[in-house]
Design a protein around this motif. Structure first.
Motif, short mmCIF file in Angstrom:
data_model
loop_
_atom_site.label_atom_id
_atom_site.label_comp_id
_atom_site.label_asym_id
_atom_site.label_seq_id
_atom_site.Cartn_x
_atom_site.Cartn_y
_atom_site.Cartn_z
N SER A 177 1.07 -1.17 0.00
CA SER A 177 0.03 0.15 -0.08
C SER A 177 0.95 1.31 -0.08
O SER A 177 2.00 1.53 0.93
N LYS A 178 0.67 2.15 -0.93
CA LYS A 178 1.56 3.15 -1.19
C LYS A 178 1.12 4.36 -0.17
O LYS A 178 -0.04 4.77 -0.40
N LEU A 179 2.17 4.87 0.47
CA LEU A 179 1.68 6.48 1.16
C LEU A 179 1.65 7.37 0.27
O LEU A 179 1.99 7.29 -1.07
N ILE A 180 0.89 8.33 0.53
CA ILE A 180 0.71 9.72 -0.28
C ILE A 180 1.00 10.96 0.16
O ILE A 180 1.12 11.04 1.59
N LYS A 181 1.45 11.70 -0.51
CA LYS A 181 1.81 13.08 -0.08
C LYS A 181 0.60 13.96 0.16
O LYS A 181 0.06 14.16 -0.54
N GLY A 182 0.71 14.51 1.40
CA GLY A 182 -0.08 15.70 1.64
C GLY A 182 0.60 16.93 1.74
O GLY A 182 1.39 17.26 0.98
N LYS A 183 0.01 17.81 2.82
CA LYS A 183 0.72 19.19 2.76
C LYS A 183 2.08 19.24 3.22
O LYS A 183 2.49 18.31 4.00
N ASN A 184 2.86 20.14 2.62
CA ASN A 184 4.22 20.21 2.92
C ASN A 184 4.90 19.19 2.64
O ASN A 184 5.70 18.54 3.18
N ASP A 185 4.58 18.26 1.67
CA ASP A 185 5.37 17.14 1.30
C ASP A 185 5.04 15.97 2.53
O ASP A 185 5.88 14.92 2.33
N ARG A 186 4.42 15.97 3.27
CA ARG A 186 4.29 15.08 4.32
C ARG A 186 3.39 13.77 3.96
O ARG A 186 2.37 13.97 3.50
N TYR A 187 3.98 12.83 4.32
CA TYR A 187 3.51 11.58 3.67
C TYR A 187 2.29 11.01 4.73
O TYR A 187 2.41 11.29 5.88
N GLU A 188 1.30 10.62 4.26
CA GLU A 188 0.05 10.15 4.94
C GLU A 188 -0.27 8.83 4.65
O GLU A 188 -0.09 8.51 3.15
N VAL A 189 -1.17 8.20 5.39
CA VAL A 189 -1.72 6.96 4.96
C VAL A 189 -3.01 7.06 3.86
O VAL A 189 -3.72 7.83 4.22
N ASP A 190 -2.79 6.43 3.01
CA ASP A 190 -3.85 6.23 1.82
C ASP A 190 -4.85 5.03 2.21
O ASP A 190 -4.71 3.85 1.87
N PHE A 191 -5.82 5.58 3.16
CA PHE A 191 -6.76 4.31 3.60
C PHE A 191 -7.53 3.54 2.78
O PHE A 191 -7.83 2.49 2.91
N ASP A 192 -7.74 4.19 1.62
CA ASP A 192 -8.50 3.33 0.47
C ASP A 192 -7.29 2.23 0.02
O ASP A 192 -8.04 1.03 -0.15
N SER A 193 -6.25 2.52 -0.24
CA SER A 193 -5.32 1.70 -0.76
C SER A 193 -5.00 0.74 0.44
O SER A 193 -4.73 -0.36 0.03
N PHE A 194 -4.94 1.19 1.49
CA PHE A 194 -4.51 0.37 2.80
C PHE A 194 -5.81 -0.78 2.95
O PHE A 194 -5.18 -1.87 3.04
N ASN A 195 -6.88 -0.24 2.98
CA ASN A 195 -8.12 -1.15 3.17
C ASN A 195 -7.92 -2.14 2.15
O ASN A 195 -8.43 -3.40 2.21
N HIS A 196 -7.74 -1.72 0.82
CA HIS A 196 -7.64 -2.57 -0.57
C HIS A 196 -6.91 -3.78 -0.09
O HIS A 196 -6.92 -4.90 -0.45
N SER A 197 -5.56 -3.28 0.28
CA SER A 197 -4.57 -4.33 0.51
C SER A 197 -4.85 -5.28 1.98
O SER A 197 -4.81 -6.67 1.61
N LEU A 198 -5.46 -4.89 2.50
CA LEU A 198 -6.16 -5.82 3.84
C LEU A 198 -6.97 -6.91 3.34
O LEU A 198 -7.13 -7.83 3.66
N ASP A 199 -7.98 -6.13 2.36
CA ASP A 199 -8.91 -7.34 1.64
C ASP A 199 -8.26 -8.44 0.77
O ASP A 199 -8.98 -9.19 0.56
N GLN A 200 -7.00 -8.32 0.30
CA GLN A 200 -6.40 -9.15 -0.30
C GLN A 200 -5.77 -10.53 0.41
O GLN A 200 -4.79 -10.98 0.30
#
Length: 431
Positions: A177-200
């Protein structure tokens, strides 16, 4: 009269002035040519992190991976001497002269428990601790203990390279599951991607917090959301929290398993003094496993392949957790100064380079994708600047066009390396 004194250029001959916490009493007959700063009533030792130690004459992996004209700024290994109390404890044990098979060091578990309670308000029991020779060994062991029936392991990329091998090592799918960039280039959890990975058909989530290499210290909300999504799917969690003690002002590390008992029963937490106190070569780490059945599964998974811990590692760990807090607080102040200088310099002198401000670790994640060297910054800086970094491609999806830089070193080395990089970029731009 007593005073609080910061001692600069401290001599080894005056070590007896200090107790194990770096605190002593002023004795005017014991000080030679020292610069003294007086206020209050106690004496505080000042540690010299500016001192450059020759590591090429040692067996250091960091300093022998590249040619001698290359300045190494790669692997997560600081260029500072260990805390004096750790060195003293090792010297005392060595003076005994006999190095037979060791029993568990008396008081070591209690020292770890006290450290976790003081720094994180996390109360654990002695029987919940498992000693291991390393955190990487630990999460591979846990993966093999947990991921039965071909259930996969979820990781969040970009992430440090050993994470990328856990699936292959255990013979199970690796779910990224790839982390995504938010404000000020800060990485954040992509919960859609995270949950999709959990569902595999995931069996385990392997968390890195503080995150290496992006420097995030995840918030309570983020941790709760990740844990709850795992619990809903009956996915176990292994939390690599090896950088937990290296967190800067404005952020706070929260052990995932400390959130609540239900999460604790589904979590294995891996920690160590190795990054905190710069003693990775002594090979000591520990797991906190609060679920008795899970502890038994991990012990069974060792199968005679994962042995015990090093005698000297136990000695160093106990000294670190009992007496190393003053050293650590001064280290953190020094690392923060290095971090801030690097962040400002990148912003001012490396046009087009993005660097999220690390909330924890001593690692900077630099994005060169918007620069002329973005295709392969690792090779460019190795050849043109003689600076050895970590290639971002080794960190999985999202690492392309990046390098990781270790700023856990004396400021003079950091400035030399960064100035080499700036000079190489300017020369490249001139053509």
């Amino acid at each position: 009269m007593s005073a609080k004194i910061r001692i600069l250029n401290r001599s080894q001959n005056h070590a007896a002035l200090f107790d194990r916490n770096g605190i002593g009493r002023y004795n005017p007959q014991r000080f030679g040519n020292y610069h003294l700063m007086f206020d209050e009533v106690t004496l505080m030792q000042a540690f010299d992190f500016d001192h450059v130690i020759d590591r090429r004459s040692s067996e250091s992996i960091k300093w022998h991976a590249f040619a001698e004209d290359v300045l190494p700024m790669w692997v997560a290994d600081m260029d500072f001497a260990a805390a004096p109390d750790i060195i003293e404890a090792l010297q005392q044990r060595i003076s005994h002269g006999v190095f037979g098979y060791p029993a568990e060091l008396k008081g070591l578990k209690e020292s770890i428990m006290a450290w976790l309670e003081k720094r994180y308000a996390w109360k654990i029991q002695a029987e919940e601790l498992i000693f291991l020779p390393g955190v990487v060994v630990g999460f591979n062991l846990v993966t093999q203990a947990i991921c039965a029936d071909q259930r996969g392991v979820v990781i969040q990329t970009p992430v440090y390279p050993p994470f990328l091998n856990v699936g292959k090592n255990a013979g199970v799918p690796l779910l990224s599951s790839k982390l995504i960039k938010g404000k000020n280039d800060r990485y954040e959890v992509d919960f859609d991607s995270f949950n999709h990975s959990l569902d595999q058909n995931a069996g385990m989530f392997l968390l890195c917090n503080p995150h290496n290499p992006v420097g995030r210290v995840f918030t309570r909300f983020e941790l709760e959301q990740m844990a709850e999504n795992c619990l809903r799917r009956d996915v176990m969690i292994c939390a690599d929290e090896i950088h937990c003690d290296l967190v800067y002002e404005g952020s706070h590390h929260i052990p995932l398993a400390s959130l609540d008992d239900e999460i604790a029963q589904k979590t294995v937490t891996l920690m160590a003094p190795s990054k905190t106190f710069n003693i990775p070569g002594l090979e000591f780490s520990f797991a906190v496993v609060q679920n008795p059945e899970l502890r038994q599964r991990i012990h069974q998974a060792r199968r005679g392949l994962v042995g015990g811990v090093n005698l000297m590692g136990m000695v160093a760990a106990q000294a670190a957790y009992q007496y190393g807090e003053v050293w650590l607080e001064q280290l953190l102040a020094y690392l923060k100064s290095n971090r801030d200088w690097l962040y400002q310099t990148v912003g001012e002198r490396m046009k087009g380079v993005q660097m999220p401000l690390p909330q924890g670790t001593y690692l900077a994640w630099l994005n060169f994708q918007s620069t002329p060297v973005g295709n392969d910054p690792f090779t460019f800086f190795l050849k043109e600047a003689k600076v050895g970094l970590n290639d971002g491609c080794a960190f999985g999806k999202g690492g392309e066009g990046h390098v990781r830089l270790n700023f856990g070193c004396p400021r003079s080395l950091l400035e030399e390396g960064v100035n080499r990089m700036i000079a190489a970029l300017e020369k490249n731009q001139r053509g």
